[in-house]
Design an enzyme around this catalytic site. Sequence first.
Site, PDB file in Angstrom:
ATOM      1  CG  HIS A 275     -30.904  29.062  13.763  1.00  0.00           C
ATOM      2  ND1 HIS A 275     -31.476  27.965  14.361  1.00  0.00           N
ATOM      3  CD2 HIS A 275     -31.943  29.780  13.244  1.00  0.00           C
ATOM      4  CE1 HIS A 275     -32.789  27.996  14.208  1.00  0.00           C
ATOM      5  NE2 HIS A 275     -33.099  29.100  13.533  1.00  0.00           N
ATOM      6  CG  ASP A 342     -34.474  29.668   9.761  1.00  0.00           C
ATOM      7  OD1 ASP A 342     -33.254  29.928   9.746  1.00  0.00           O
ATOM      8  OD2 ASP A 342     -34.941  28.675  10.338  1.00  0.00           O
ATOM      9  CD  GLU A 343     -36.964  28.751  13.628  1.00  0.00           C
ATOM     10  OE1 GLU A 343     -37.965  28.071  13.958  1.00  0.00           O
ATOM     11  OE2 GLU A 343     -35.792  28.378  13.819  1.00  0.00           O
ATOM     12  CB  VAL A 344     -34.600  36.918  12.166  1.00  0.00           C
ATOM     13  CG1 VAL A 344     -33.818  38.095  12.730  1.00  0.00           C
ATOM     14  CG2 VAL A 344     -33.747  36.155  11.154  1.00  0.00           C
TER      15      VAL A 344
END
Length: 572
Positions: A275, A342-344
């Site tokens: 992100h 998150d969302e790595v």
Amino acid sequence: MHKLSVILGLVFLSFVKAKLFYIEVKYPLLGKESPPGSPWPMPHFINGTSDRVLFLRKKNFQIKINLEVECDIITENVKHYRNVIFPPKIYNPQRKRLRELKYLNVLRINIAQSDKCPGYPNSNMNESYNLTVNSLEAVINSESVWGALRGLETFSQLTYFDNQQRLAINDSTVLIDKPRFVYRGLLVDTARHFIPVPILKKQIDAMAYHKLNVLHWHIVDDQSFPFELKKYPNVTEKGKYTDAHVYSQVDVKGIIEHARLRGIRVIPEFDTPGHVESFGRAFPEFITVCWKDGKPYQPIFGVQGAAEIINPTNENVYPVLRDILAEFRDLFPDEYIHLGNDEVYYECWKSNPDIANWMEKMNFSDYHHLQAYYSSKLLKIVQDLGKKSTVWQDVYDNGVDLQKGTQIQIWKDSSILPDHGTWSDYLNKVTSDGYAAILSSPWYINFISYGYQEWYKFYTVEPFANFTGNEEQAKLLIGGEAAIWSEYVDGGNLDSRLWPRLSAIAERLWSPAHVNDPEDAKFRLDEQRCRLLRRGIVAAPVLNGYCGNYEYGMAKSNIFDPVFNYGWPVVH
């Protein structure tokens, strides 16, 4: 609670107007209609024992406080709640005092810590209070200023307008109240769409109307970096949408101060290592180059971009991240900073030969180890800056060794991600390992479906429904947080996307577990929705029906009244 409903339902029958209507005649409304002046969220205990009412006149009504010191929190809220209790356009100050009516003229607020005016709200603040109303006066007793604020909100909700537009309140009510969970939050995403400062301040007011106490400010993301950085202005310059879509540090201080006065903490989030596209526009050297077929900068759409996600092997990135987090530390007084994580997604890391060589030298066999390397460094930075960390659950799921003071926010669930476990499974695991947990999975309110039944699913969530831990583990569930991701939300529709859907979650986090019947609740929720309209919040309908002549676009609407707005719209 049920006793109150029965008594007041009889007492005020002549005053109650139908507000909710069925969808069709063959589908009658279930549940018991609530009496006027029914609070939301429902208090821990409430009882009414009288068939009489008192009336309130703004000219004569006083709020008296026992504080021995000046306290801007109390001063500001007494001013604010006079407008809330006596809303412009709706309350008629010209109405004459009638001898045959009895009036309530005094609300006393007694704060046990009368020699203290707290600075910034914190995770240990005492929000409990007692409230009584009798024929002579109303009294709020609390240990702290924060409890007094919650009591003041409840008092405002006990008042209502009768069918002659007189402001009334039951003359005998006893109320004991405290929150079920200490953390009751809302995440607002201002990176995908910029939310103007006046709109954010209105949401903070609406949060206070529901006794929510944490604003999780997801301030930056891939799409934009609308936060003014002093040390690295180029990050803001290259990451913003336009000059108009930036929060100056003066803006940020103003939002934090507004929240403080409402008893609401503001926790900022700087989400990395994913992100970060907007951040990477100023620091492309810190972003991982994605490879394919031996060539760099090769996107595989749906899998990876040409370059994405911070490269943890570049040691030069950490001093820059430290500087940015130091600015967050200096600007935001809360004890926590949210680090995201998150969302790595590992595909780009896996494609990069330089990262592969570095991992071989470090004897890292799995990309979880690479993420752990990065996250551990970031957690240490925050610790050295004198702050605590909150992270999304991904870090924990990937085996990163977290400091025990770290809060883990649970967002995954099989209903959102079919190949994952249930949120209750994650909650059991996180608390069994001794970490404080914040539950968000069932409360992603950016997801939209048709009809008023939607708030039902938020309301009927029971955080401990499938909990297998012991009493000590249960204490580690500190609360919950709704999330409004802003792909399809901006300042124009934020009100109606949040309210009253978020109202349902607020009651779940404040009220006792046994307050859980949505059929009864919908009548109180509708009354709360009408309150929000009177207070300038464009809350969406609960079901068919009406509130009054103060609805949006009507003659007595307060949606744009200056007392409930903060510089917008500009009134000439």
